[in-house]
Design an enzyme around this catalytic site. Structure first.
Site, PDB file in Angstrom:
ATOM      1  N   TRP A  81       0.803  -1.222   0.000  1.00  0.00           N
ATOM      2  CA  TRP A  81       0.000   0.000   0.000  1.00  0.00           C
ATOM      3  C   TRP A  81       0.839   1.275   0.000  1.00  0.00           C
ATOM      4  O   TRP A  81       0.323   2.355   0.232  1.00  0.00           O
ATOM      5  CB  TRP A  81      -0.925  -0.019   1.225  1.00  0.00           C
ATOM      6  CG  TRP A  81      -1.737  -1.256   1.298  1.00  0.00           C
ATOM      7  CD1 TRP A  81      -2.957  -1.483   0.734  1.00  0.00           C
ATOM      8  CD2 TRP A  81      -1.379  -2.484   1.964  1.00  0.00           C
ATOM      9  NE1 TRP A  81      -3.377  -2.760   0.993  1.00  0.00           N
ATOM     10  CE2 TRP A  81      -2.432  -3.405   1.749  1.00  0.00           C
ATOM     11  CE3 TRP A  81      -0.268  -2.898   2.699  1.00  0.00           C
ATOM     12  CZ2 TRP A  81      -2.410  -4.695   2.261  1.00  0.00           C
ATOM     13  CZ3 TRP A  81      -0.242  -4.187   3.194  1.00  0.00           C
ATOM     14  CH2 TRP A  81      -1.307  -5.076   2.986  1.00  0.00           C
ATOM     15  N   ASP A  82       2.149   1.159  -0.231  1.00  0.00           N
ATOM     16  CA  ASP A  82       3.053   2.314  -0.201  1.00  0.00           C
ATOM     17  C   ASP A  82       3.055   2.955   1.179  1.00  0.00           C
ATOM     18  O   ASP A  82       2.977   4.175   1.321  1.00  0.00           O
ATOM     19  CB  ASP A  82       2.647   3.335  -1.273  1.00  0.00           C
ATOM     20  CG  ASP A  82       3.691   4.432  -1.455  1.00  0.00           C
ATOM     21  OD1 ASP A  82       4.853   4.210  -1.057  1.00  0.00           O
ATOM     22  OD2 ASP A  82       3.350   5.499  -1.981  1.00  0.00           O
ATOM     23  N   MET A  83       3.150   2.128   2.200  1.00  0.00           N
ATOM     24  CA  MET A  83       3.158   2.625   3.573  1.00  0.00           C
ATOM     25  C   MET A  83       4.587   2.815   4.078  1.00  0.00           C
ATOM     26  O   MET A  83       4.899   2.516   5.243  1.00  0.00           O
ATOM     27  CB  MET A  83       2.383   1.669   4.487  1.00  0.00           C
ATOM     28  CG  MET A  83       0.898   1.658   4.229  1.00  0.00           C
ATOM     29  SD  MET A  83       0.126   3.254   4.574  1.00  0.00           S
ATOM     30  CE  MET A  83      -1.512   3.023   3.884  1.00  0.00           C
TER      31      MET A  83
END
Length: 810
Positions: free
Chosen positions: A491-493
């Protein structure tokens, strides 16, 4: 009933109104059918039928139109209150238009021609009653504050002091003021009682504004330094300017004349950003004992400039957009000839191939007694063969490479030999380091291995060190400990904010803490000496079901100190009108969404919080004396849709990191990643989208939380009402109890009382200020507050080149 036709004498206005209501009803009917087939609300279908029939009756001149409209309006009011209660901004798209049309229908010019000669006044009276009921609901909602927390901090001290490295109170010597990244200033001249009197002291324009050949995301995210009697500002094109702190007068300017490889055309780049520069002063360490072990004997030395004495006892370190690290004389702006090759290090060494702009450092390096340490930004979602995320430490005086830590080869920190290449596509660290020289540790907020939304081919090493915090030994680069905040991140965290170091008061005494704010909303609090949680962290079950070839972690870590929002529901979808709200509901029901950490999918998944995060690179600020944190959480939903690689070729292509199809070359899927917006360009989920809040760090409880910012500069109609808008950038806090934030989508610098969150002052800015402001004292003894207002290309805020200082009147 009159025998005049529908458009006969006196009937024109009611008939035209009936036509408008008919068209609205048909639009709701069509959308309502679509929404119902997706399992959504029945309301829009029923309302569409009701409004369509009302429109026909009005066109026919039938008095029954009033009674039917009264019924629909009353039912809409009951439904709205059932869904969202007395929430003003949620009631607006559900009732405002219908309420206004009800009032129009009751006006004599619309009512009398229809009722003339008919028995049917009861319908008009019923409509009047329905309008009154809807109005009462709207009025009552003005006295509620959903999502807000009211509270008051009574203490001025928790019996603790700041453990950050000492510096003059009036200086701001590092990106986060100190190497601890706390953004806490001991200045107290500006107080809650007098901050409302702040006035502009001076304005300086850098002249560095986005040009036609620049990338879309040209950003002025700079927090200047105040040290050595000067202010040091960097610009998107990597220029450094030294200013007089009292007047804003330019003292010197250095232009590295960055190159794209194709003259001055940077259009293919993802970013053009400089968040800051770093400062080193030999005198600051002259009387201190060494805190770092000697460099490994086998470390190869870079070519030295012989016969040149240390002509730069005070240095500014500048990372450039064309992959250089430059050392400047802080007094004169001249390059330090004894550093690297005539003042510059080529950071592309041992990196391998990359597209222009695809690798460089957007953030200032860490500076210690003997070393300058730097990471690098790697463009997201281009391919699976991107440059390494290696961290490199250079001798602060000579530029000799002392060690390198590559998460793809984490145990060997010996400088890589010429001709060798660091591990391709290993996780990178593009944000800001924090440093504790007494403990001898560097703290790295880590990203993940590309691509962001597909991880089927990630290596064991990349999985271990991605999306978390890594502590390295300053002297050797060896890992002391690491803690992961998102397992198998899809999630591009990546951890965007600078870790914040402080000594925290706990039930077991004062402990050395590091606080890591994250996109998912958790603030992880660890003992910075060993990486053990101080605030409990629990593994919680999350949705499963990744695409073929990938997998998901069964659980994700969640801190007890967090600002994670509740999962979205269909009723949380929003709009300015019922129509764009209905379309947002259709979007919501069309996407896969099982709550936080819903895996990416071919169907399209809703990501909430989105990849701008609850907290991004702005981080948080802390008051170590009061033991509180001042934060600015944002809430924006995104959608991600995986696209099979075969369909990426010939598609719309990549325009930016949030536009078009991100190719992910080498992976089986590209991805479309974008904010979940209504046709009006506003977030599909209901406001508020941004807050300011304070946390009592002694008990981890939120003291207060208030909506922050307006849509004045981002909506078709410039409404200055406080809806609470997203912010991208950070805060700072002062000993007097005043905190500042400039990062909202509207163009203001604001001051707040940290005790209760009350907004005390706001200053209108000439451009967006998606940055972190700072404060300092001039030679005149005055406390200044300074902000860079240059806008942000991706967020669409107004761009400029302003550096503005404020102070109290003489």
């Amino acid at each position: 009933m009159s025998t005049e036709g529908a458009f006969g004498k006196g009937r024109l206005l009611p008939s035209l109104l009936g036509l408008v209501i008919l068209i609205m009803g048909l639009a709701l009917l069509v959308g309502g059918i679509k929404l119902l087939t997706l399992g959504g609300s029945l309301y829009y279908l029923l309302a569409g039928i009701g409004f369509a029939i009302t429109g026909v009756l009005l066109m026919m001149g039938r008095s029954a139109a009033f009674g039917l409209y009264a019924l629909v309006l009353f039912a809409s009011t009951v439904w709205a209150l059932w869904e969202v209660g007395l929430d003003w901004w949620q009631l607006v798209p559900r009732l405002a238009l219908w309420f206004a049309l009800g009032i129009v229908m009751l006006l004599p010019w619309f009512r009398r021609p229809v009722l003339r000669g008919q028995v049917g006044g009861g319908g008009a009276r019923a409509l009047g009653a329905a309008v009154i009921v809807a109005g009462i609901a709207a009025l009552a909602s003005q006295f509620t504050h959903p999502g807000e927390i009211k509270g008051q901090l009574d203490r001025e001290t928790a019996g603790t002091t700041s453990a950050a490295p000492a510096m003059p109170d009036g200086d701001w010597q590092s990106y986060g003021r100190t190497a601890f990244g706390d953004r806490y200033s001991p200045l107290s001249q500006i107080t809650p009682d007098n901050v409302s009197k702040l006035v502009p002291a001076w304005t300086y324009r850098t002249g560095d504004i986005p040009g036609p050949n620049d990338p879309g995301e040209t950003t002025a995210e700079n927090t200047p330094l105040k040290v050595n009697g000067m202010l040091y500002v960097c610009t998107p094109h990597s220029q450094v300017i030294a200013l007089d702190p009292e007047t804003g007068k330019e003292i010197w300017r250095f232009d590295p004349k960055i190159s794209s490889g194709k003259a001055a055309n940077f259009k293919g780049w993802a970013h053009m950003t400089c968040r800051g520069v770093s400062y080193h002063d030999d005198a600051a360490y002259a009387a201190t004992a060494p805190t770092e072990a000697a460099a490994p004997a086998q470390s190869p030395a870079a070519p030295a400039v012989t016969g040149v004495a240390n002509s730069c006892p005070r240095r500014i370190f500048l990372p450039t957009a064309d992959t250089r690290l430059i050392a400047l004389n802080a007094d004169t702006g001249k390059m330090c000839e004894d550093f690297g090759t005539h003042g510059s290090i080529d950071l592309s060494a041992n990196i391998g191939a990359y597209a222009p702009g695809g690798y460089y450092s957007t953030s200032p390096p860490a500076v210690t007694k003997d070393l300058v340490v730097i990471g690098g930004h790697v463009t997201d979602n281009v391919s699976t063969d991107e440059p390494s995320g290696v961290i490199r430490a250079f001798d602060v005086h000579t530029g000799r490479l002392v060690w390198n830590w590559d998460s793809g080869n984490p145990d060997d920190t010996t400088p890589l030999a010429e001709g060798k290449t660091y591990t391709r596509n290993s996780p990178n660290m593009w944000s800001m380091f924090s440093v504790d020289e007494k403990l001898g540790m560097l703290y790295l907020p880590m990203g993940n291995q590309m691509p962001d939304q597909w991880g089927g081919n990630r290596t064991e090493a990349s999985e271990k060190f991605s999306a978390g915090l890594v502590a390295l030994d300053i002297a050797t680069g060896h890992v002391k400990w690491n803690f992961q905040f998102t397992h198998h991140d899809l999630w591009d965290m990546d951890v965007g904010g600078q870790p914040t170091l402080m000594d925290m008061k706990t039930a077991d005494g004062v402990k050395p803490a590091v606080l890591a704010s994250t996109k998912q909303g958790s603030i992880y609090v660890l003992d910075r000496s060993n990486g053990q949680p101080i605030v409990p962290i629990n593994e919680i079950p999350v949705p499963q079901g990744a695409v073929a070839g990938d997998h998901t972690s069964p659980t994700q870590p969640k801190s007890d100190l967090n600002f994670m929002p509740p999962p979205l529901q269909e009723r949380d979808m929003w709009g300015v009108t019922p129509f764009d709200q209905m379309l947002c509901r259709i979007d919501f029901k069309s996407l896969r969404y099982d709550g936080p950490f819903t895996p990416p999918s071919l169907q399209g998944s809703l990501v909430y919080p989105g990849n701008f995060g609850v907290f991004d690179w702005g981080g948080i600020s802390v008051d170590p004396v009061r033991q509180i944190a001042f934060v600015n959480p944002s809430y924006m939903a995104f959608r991600s849709k995986l696209v099979p690689a075969a369909e990426v070729e010939g598609g719309p292509g990549r325009k930016s990191e949030t536009e078009g199809v991100q190719p992910n070359k080498g992976a089986p899927y590209g991805v479309i990643l974008e904010a979940l917006l209504s046709p009006m360009g506003l977030p599909c989920q209901a406001p508020a989208w941004g807050y300011v809040a304070a946390v009592d760090l002694t008990n981890h409880q939120t003291l207060w939380k208030h909506k922050n910012g307006t849509v004045r500069d981002s909506s078709p109609v410039p409404i200055p009402l406080t809806m609470g808008v997203p912010s991208l950038g950070g805060t700072f806090i002062t000993a007097s109890g005043v905190s500042f934030l400039s990062a909202t989508l509207d163009q203001y610098l604001r001051a707040y009382d940290v005790r209760n969150g009350k907004q005390l002052w706001e200053g209108r800015l000439p451009a967006g200020a998606q940055t972190t402001p700072m404060t300092y004292t001039g030679k005149d003894g005055k406390q200044y507050v300074l902000v860079v207002a240059g806008g942000h290309g991706s967020l669409g805020t107004k761009q400029g080149d302003y550096v503005i200082a404020y102070k109290l009147p003489d």
